[in-house]
Scaffold this motif. Structure first.
Motif, PDB file in Angstrom:
ATOM      1  N   LEU A  60       0.830  -1.200   0.000  1.00  0.00           N
ATOM      2  CA  LEU A  60       0.000   0.000   0.000  1.00  0.00           C
ATOM      3  C   LEU A  60       0.872   1.261   0.000  1.00  0.00           C
ATOM      4  N   GLU A  61       1.948   1.224   0.789  1.00  0.00           N
ATOM      5  CA  GLU A  61       2.897   2.336   0.806  1.00  0.00           C
ATOM      6  C   GLU A  61       3.440   2.586  -0.601  1.00  0.00           C
ATOM      7  N   PHE A  62       3.732   1.491  -1.277  1.00  0.00           N
ATOM      8  CA  PHE A  62       4.251   1.593  -2.639  1.00  0.00           C
ATOM      9  C   PHE A  62       3.201   2.239  -3.557  1.00  0.00           C
ATOM     10  N   SER A  63       1.930   1.863  -3.387  1.00  0.00           N
ATOM     11  CA  SER A  63       0.867   2.461  -4.209  1.00  0.00           C
ATOM     12  C   SER A  63       0.815   3.972  -3.980  1.00  0.00           C
ATOM     13  N   ARG A  64       1.000   4.369  -2.735  1.00  0.00           N
ATOM     14  CA  ARG A  64       0.989   5.804  -2.419  1.00  0.00           C
ATOM     15  C   ARG A  64       2.163   6.510  -3.101  1.00  0.00           C
ATOM     16  N   ASP A  65       3.349   5.903  -3.010  1.00  0.00           N
ATOM     17  CA  ASP A  65       4.543   6.496  -3.647  1.00  0.00           C
ATOM     18  C   ASP A  65       4.322   6.654  -5.151  1.00  0.00           C
ATOM     19  N   LEU A  66       3.770   5.608  -5.732  1.00  0.00           N
ATOM     20  CA  LEU A  66       3.561   5.602  -7.172  1.00  0.00           C
ATOM     21  C   LEU A  66       2.550   6.687  -7.575  1.00  0.00           C
ATOM     22  N   ALA A  67       1.486   6.808  -6.791  1.00  0.00           N
ATOM     23  CA  ALA A  67       0.470   7.827  -7.068  1.00  0.00           C
ATOM     24  C   ALA A  67       1.089   9.215  -7.004  1.00  0.00           C
ATOM     25  N   GLU A  68       1.905   9.431  -5.988  1.00  0.00           N
ATOM     26  CA  GLU A  68       2.538  10.745  -5.847  1.00  0.00           C
ATOM     27  C   GLU A  68       3.506  11.022  -6.984  1.00  0.00           C
ATOM     28  N   ARG A  69       4.244   9.995  -7.372  1.00  0.00           N
ATOM     29  CA  ARG A  69       5.215  10.143  -8.455  1.00  0.00           C
ATOM     30  C   ARG A  69       4.496  10.529  -9.750  1.00  0.00           C
ATOM     31  N   PHE A  70       3.393   9.855 -10.026  1.00  0.00           N
ATOM     32  CA  PHE A  70       2.634  10.155 -11.251  1.00  0.00           C
ATOM     33  C   PHE A  70       2.052  11.564 -11.171  1.00  0.00           C
ATOM     34  N   ASN A  71       1.458  11.895 -10.031  1.00  0.00           N
ATOM     35  CA  ASN A  71       0.883  13.235  -9.849  1.00  0.00           C
ATOM     36  C   ASN A  71       1.940  14.317 -10.044  1.00  0.00           C
ATOM     37  N   ASN A  72       3.142  14.078  -9.508  1.00  0.00           N
ATOM     38  CA  ASN A  72       4.199  15.076  -9.615  1.00  0.00           C
ATOM     39  C   ASN A  72       4.752  15.177 -11.032  1.00  0.00           C
ATOM     40  N   SER A  73       4.734  14.063 -11.762  1.00  0.00           N
ATOM     41  CA  SER A  73       5.260  14.086 -13.135  1.00  0.00           C
ATOM     42  C   SER A  73       4.332  14.858 -14.061  1.00  0.00           C
ATOM     43  N   TYR A  74       3.009  14.804 -13.780  1.00  0.00           N
ATOM     44  CA  TYR A  74       2.039  15.457 -14.667  1.00  0.00           C
ATOM     45  C   TYR A  74       1.290  16.524 -13.879  1.00  0.00           C
ATOM     46  N   SER A  75       0.114  16.146 -13.409  1.00  0.00           N
ATOM     47  CA  SER A  75      -0.667  17.045 -12.558  1.00  0.00           C
ATOM     48  C   SER A  75      -1.534  16.121 -11.715  1.00  0.00           C
ATOM     49  N   PRO A  76      -2.151  16.643 -10.645  1.00  0.00           N
ATOM     50  CA  PRO A  76      -2.905  15.760  -9.755  1.00  0.00           C
ATOM     51  C   PRO A  76      -3.866  14.849 -10.527  1.00  0.00           C
ATOM     52  N   THR A  77      -3.684  13.554 -10.373  1.00  0.00           N
ATOM     53  CA  THR A  77      -4.466  12.560 -11.113  1.00  0.00           C
ATOM     54  C   THR A  77      -5.121  11.592 -10.131  1.00  0.00           C
ATOM     55  N   PHE A  78      -4.295  11.074  -9.221  1.00  0.00           N
ATOM     56  CA  PHE A  78      -4.769  10.058  -8.275  1.00  0.00           C
ATOM     57  C   PHE A  78      -4.921  10.633  -6.878  1.00  0.00           C
ATOM     58  N   LYS A  79      -5.906  10.107  -6.166  1.00  0.00           N
ATOM     59  CA  LYS A  79      -5.965  10.337  -4.720  1.00  0.00           C
ATOM     60  C   LYS A  79      -4.893   9.478  -4.076  1.00  0.00           C
TER      61      LYS A  79
END
Ligand code: AMP
Ligand code: TRP
Length: 331
Positions: A155-174
């Motif tokens: 789950l921690e990994f899912s959070r990291d991944l979500a943040e990484r994607f959001n930071n690369s583009y724009s807010p996408t995932f909660k």
């Protein structure tokens, strides 16, 4: 309806489910379905990260779905579906693979354990398993993810991944949070009460399956390891008794203190036989319903098709959003 928080969870159809799965997961989900916008999935694509016999996989997938329904998950309130019926999970996994580092997956405890057992030929699916789990969760914008402690690293990994994607583009995932239920959090082995109850335990007396016969349930609980103190109390020095009290508490809703008070002056045999009857009474109607659902599969089929439709709608919207941000051309 729209602003309700979203819950997502799933169980693998790789073998039967235990009393631990029921009290630690499913029974709590039943309570959550009224309050949350919930998705409960049978994660068959995760199960094939280790070799499954096709016939057995088919049977177990339907059995897990039947157990979900028989336990009280209501298709009118929640979305019940089979992971492989929603192709967005696999597609999103590919996209997320491209934002995942070898290093972080190599550090996953479950991968280290399972790959050791796999010997020389380690399936890549075992390695990228957490990325599929992240796809499951992020596609639905889940706020809360009920999982056992062993899944927290994923789950921690899912959070990291979500943040990484959001930071690369724009807010996408909660950013999803783990959810550890108050009751029935951890059911221990009946034979080694310091270990979690698990169906992969070699000692068959250590776990109760949801579909065990009443006689087997009674036998296993009567053989449960206790201690030589001889007094029914709720503490860490008496893990076997504590576990029986926890089981009784998770089923009845009574607090451990209430249960201890009720047994003041009683022996272990009395507690064991009462807990056994509680478990039998809790599981009997579920077993009956599971038998019904499995004897004529048309209702199960109707439900998983309905679930796939609902899940597909939500998941493909998110998938399109991901594709667009990445720069893939919309169809
Ligand atoms: P597993 O069957 O280990 O993949 O677990 C599926 C889910 O069932 C986990 O995420 C836990 O929430 C729950 N679970 C499994 N075993 C237990 C247990 N012994 N006690 C409480 N919850 C459990
Ligand atoms: N990996 C989880 C387990 O073994 C099952 C799972 C797959 C899951 N996808 C999920 C749990 C998404 C919660 C959310 O228990």
């Amino acid at each position: 309806m729209e602003d309700r928080k979203v819950i997502f969870s799933g169980i693998q159809p790789s073998g039967g489910l235990t009393l631990g799965n029921y009290l630690g997961a499913i029974k709590n989900w039943v309570k959550l379905q009224d309050e949350y916008d919930s998705y409960f999935c049978v994660v068959d694509l995760h199960a094939i990260t280790v070799r499954q016999e096709p016939k057995n996989l088919r049977e177990k997938t339907l059995e897990v779905l039947a157990i979900y329904m028989a336990s009280g998950l209501d298709p009118d309130k929640t979305t019940l579906f089979i992971q492989s019926h929603v192709p967005a999970h696999s597609e999103a996994q590919w996209l997320l693979n491209c934002y995942t580092y070898m290093g972080e997956l190599s550090r996953m405890t479950q991968f280290k354990d399972k790959s050791q057992k796999a010997g020389e030929s380690i399936p890549v699916g075992l390695f990228t398993y957490p990325v599929l789990m992240a796809a499951d969760i992020l596609l639905y914008n889940a706020d809360l993810v009920p999982v056992g402690k062993d899944q927290m690293q994923h789950l921690e990994f899912s959070r990291d991944l979500a943040e990484r994607f959001n930071n690369s583009y724009s807010p996408t995932f909660k950013i999803p949070e783990g959810y550890i239920p108050k009751e029935g959090a951890k059911i221990m082995s009946l034979q080694e009460p310091l270990k979690k109850m698990s169906k992969s335990d070699e000692n068959k007396n250590s776990f109760i399956m949801i579909l065990d016969t009443p006689d087997d349930i009674r036998k296993k609980i009567s053989r449960a390891v206790t201690d030589t103190v001889g007094v029914i109390a709720y503490n860490d020095e008496q893990p076997g008794i504590k576990n029986l009290i926890n089981i009784a508490s998770a089923i009845s809703g009574d607090s451990p203190e209430t249960i201890v008070a009720r047994y003041s002056g009683c022996g272990y045999a009395q507690l064991k036989s009462d807990v056994a009857e509680l478990v039998v009474a809790e599981l009997a109607p579920i077993q009956e319903k599971v038998r019904q659902l499995l004897s004529d599969k048309s209702e199960l089929e109707r439900i998983y098709k309905l679930g796939a439709e609902k899940a597909n709608y939500t998941a493909s919207k998110m998938l399109r959003k991901m594709q667009k941000k990445i720069g893939l051309i919309p169809r």
